[in-house]
Write a protein that holds these residues in place. Structure first.
Motif, PDB file in Angstrom:
ATOM      1  N   UNK A  47       2.349  -0.890   3.340  1.00  0.00           N
ATOM      2  CA  UNK A  47       1.313  -0.276   2.512  1.00  0.00           C
ATOM      3  C   UNK A  47       0.643  -1.336   1.646  1.00  0.00           C
ATOM      4  N   UNK A  48       1.458  -2.145   0.986  1.00  0.00           N
ATOM      5  CA  UNK A  48       0.933  -3.210   0.135  1.00  0.00           C
ATOM      6  C   UNK A  48       0.116  -4.217   0.954  1.00  0.00           C
ATOM      7  N   UNK A  49       0.587  -4.557   2.144  1.00  0.00           N
ATOM      8  CA  UNK A  49      -0.156  -5.486   3.005  1.00  0.00           C
ATOM      9  C   UNK A  49      -1.529  -4.938   3.368  1.00  0.00           C
ATOM     10  N   UNK A  50      -1.597  -3.646   3.681  1.00  0.00           N
ATOM     11  CA  UNK A  50      -2.881  -3.034   4.031  1.00  0.00           C
ATOM     12  C   UNK A  50      -3.842  -3.051   2.843  1.00  0.00           C
ATOM     13  N   UNK A  51      -3.319  -2.785   1.653  1.00  0.00           N
ATOM     14  CA  UNK A  51      -4.160  -2.798   0.449  1.00  0.00           C
ATOM     15  C   UNK A  51      -4.625  -4.219   0.156  1.00  0.00           C
ATOM     16  N   UNK A  52      -3.747  -5.191   0.329  1.00  0.00           N
ATOM     17  CA  UNK A  52      -4.121  -6.586   0.115  1.00  0.00           C
ATOM     18  C   UNK A  52      -5.150  -7.037   1.149  1.00  0.00           C
ATOM     19  N   UNK A  53      -4.995  -6.581   2.378  1.00  0.00           N
ATOM     20  CA  UNK A  53      -5.895  -6.958   3.461  1.00  0.00           C
ATOM     21  C   UNK A  53      -7.294  -6.370   3.263  1.00  0.00           C
ATOM     22  N   UNK A  54      -7.353  -5.139   2.712  1.00  0.00           N
ATOM     23  CA  UNK A  54      -8.629  -4.451   2.507  1.00  0.00           C
ATOM     24  C   UNK A  54      -8.694  -3.878   1.091  1.00  0.00           C
ATOM     25  N   UNK A  55      -8.825  -4.725   0.079  1.00  0.00           N
ATOM     26  CA  UNK A  55      -8.904  -4.216  -1.291  1.00  0.00           C
ATOM     27  C   UNK A  55     -10.044  -3.205  -1.422  1.00  0.00           C
ATOM     28  N   UNK A  56      -9.790  -2.134  -2.154  1.00  0.00           N
ATOM     29  CA  UNK A  56     -10.810  -1.105  -2.346  1.00  0.00           C
ATOM     30  C   UNK A  56     -10.710   0.043  -1.369  1.00  0.00           C
ATOM     31  N   UNK A  57      -9.652   0.048  -0.547  1.00  0.00           N
ATOM     32  CA  UNK A  57      -9.428   1.182   0.366  1.00  0.00           C
ATOM     33  C   UNK A  57      -9.244   2.457  -0.444  1.00  0.00           C
ATOM     34  N   UNK A  58      -9.723   3.562   0.089  1.00  0.00           N
ATOM     35  CA  UNK A  58      -9.409   4.847  -0.529  1.00  0.00           C
ATOM     36  C   UNK A  58      -8.042   5.285  -0.018  1.00  0.00           C
ATOM     37  N   UNK A  59      -7.420   6.207  -0.730  1.00  0.00           N
ATOM     38  CA  UNK A  59      -6.126   6.717  -0.272  1.00  0.00           C
ATOM     39  C   UNK A  59      -6.265   7.394   1.083  1.00  0.00           C
ATOM     40  N   UNK A  60      -7.377   8.073   1.298  1.00  0.00           N
ATOM     41  CA  UNK A  60      -7.607   8.738   2.575  1.00  0.00           C
ATOM     42  C   UNK A  60      -7.691   7.719   3.707  1.00  0.00           C
ATOM     43  N   UNK A  61      -8.428   6.636   3.488  1.00  0.00           N
ATOM     44  CA  UNK A  61      -8.542   5.589   4.506  1.00  0.00           C
ATOM     45  C   UNK A  61      -7.182   4.969   4.806  1.00  0.00           C
ATOM     46  N   UNK A  62      -6.404   4.721   3.758  1.00  0.00           N
ATOM     47  CA  UNK A  62      -5.080   4.146   3.948  1.00  0.00           C
ATOM     48  C   UNK A  62      -4.189   5.078   4.765  1.00  0.00           C
ATOM     49  N   UNK A  63      -4.246   6.373   4.485  1.00  0.00           N
ATOM     50  CA  UNK A  63      -3.468   7.355   5.256  1.00  0.00           C
ATOM     51  C   UNK A  63      -3.833   7.305   6.726  1.00  0.00           C
ATOM     52  N   UNK A  64      -5.133   7.199   7.014  1.00  0.00           N
ATOM     53  CA  UNK A  64      -5.594   7.154   8.398  1.00  0.00           C
ATOM     54  C   UNK A  64      -5.153   5.861   9.087  1.00  0.00           C
ATOM     55  N   UNK A  65      -5.258   4.735   8.388  1.00  0.00           N
ATOM     56  CA  UNK A  65      -4.863   3.446   8.962  1.00  0.00           C
ATOM     57  C   UNK A  65      -3.379   3.448   9.306  1.00  0.00           C
ATOM     58  N   UNK A  66      -2.562   3.989   8.399  1.00  0.00           N
ATOM     59  CA  UNK A  66      -1.112   3.961   8.583  1.00  0.00           C
ATOM     60  C   UNK A  66      -0.590   5.153   9.378  1.00  0.00           C
ATOM     61  N   UNK A  67      -1.493   6.108   9.672  1.00  0.00           N
ATOM     62  CA  UNK A  67      -1.127   7.305  10.427  1.00  0.00           C
ATOM     63  C   UNK A  67      -0.004   8.083   9.740  1.00  0.00           C
ATOM     64  N   UNK A  68      -0.188   8.292   8.426  1.00  0.00           N
ATOM     65  CA  UNK A  68       0.777   9.066   7.642  1.00  0.00           C
ATOM     66  C   UNK A  68       0.035  10.124   6.829  1.00  0.00           C
ATOM     67  N   UNK A  69       0.766  11.122   6.382  1.00  0.00           N
ATOM     68  CA  UNK A  69       0.172  12.208   5.601  1.00  0.00           C
ATOM     69  C   UNK A  69      -0.268  11.694   4.230  1.00  0.00           C
ATOM     70  N   UNK A  70      -1.345  12.272   3.686  1.00  0.00           N
ATOM     71  CA  UNK A  70      -1.805  11.866   2.351  1.00  0.00           C
ATOM     72  C   UNK A  70      -0.718  11.976   1.272  1.00  0.00           C
ATOM     73  N   UNK A  71       0.155  12.968   1.369  1.00  0.00           N
ATOM     74  CA  UNK A  71       1.222  13.113   0.372  1.00  0.00           C
ATOM     75  C   UNK A  71       2.202  11.936   0.446  1.00  0.00           C
TER      76      UNK A  71
END
Length: 150
Positions: A47-71
């Motif tokens: 999770x931290x790597x994805x945020x570092x790789x793409x600073x400014x991601x929304x939580x929704x985008x991060x959920x989609x990238x990681x294929x996990x539920x928003x919760x």
């Protein structure tokens, strides 16, 4: 009956569901051992790597990238935020994720952990077989996901 097959239902040996879960448990154990020194689980580190790789991601985008539920994403971010590794910046109804300097500084160690994990399973499976298996699993996951609701 051979000791290898003793006590195993044939379905367990021939079922992708059970076999993939078995593989997941084994890989998870290896990964948790490697990431112990960071104080993060492999999922939190990713999770931290994805945020570092793409600073400014929304939580929704991060959920989609990681294929996990928003919760699940929210729980991961809450923990990373509590540890001072990530910060949320809110704009309107959306929040965007940024690594803190502490989170950025941890990236080298996280990268080493992924490298060590790769080395461990590659030594067991062989580099070529490990890469081949990863590709097969990824393609199967994509195909199953595309067809899950047909």
């Amino acid at each position: 009956m051979t000791s290898e097959k003793q006590g195993k239902c044939p379905t367990m040996c021939n079922c992708l569901y059970f076999t993939s879960n078995k593989l997941n448990r084994i890989l998870n154990k290896l990964a948790e051992e490697e990431f112990l020194k960071t104080g993060l689980s492999p999922s939190h580190a990713l999770t931290l790597m994805n945020i570092d790789f793409q600073p400014g991601l929304s939580q929704k985008e991060l959920s989609e990238i990681m294929n996990i539920k928003p919760s699940t994403t929210t729980r991961f971010i809450d923990k990373l935020e509590t540890r001072g590794l990530v910060e949320r910046k809110t704009k309107g109804k959306s929040s965007y994720l940024y690594p803190t300097q502490k989170g950025i500084d941890l990236q080298v160690e996280i990268g080493e952990c992924w490298g060590n994990l790769h080395k461990r399973y590659s030594e067991i499976l062989g580099c070529e077989k490990g890469a081949e298996l990863t590709e097969i699993i990824d393609k199967a996951a994509i195909k199953l996901e595309e067809n899950i609701h047909k």
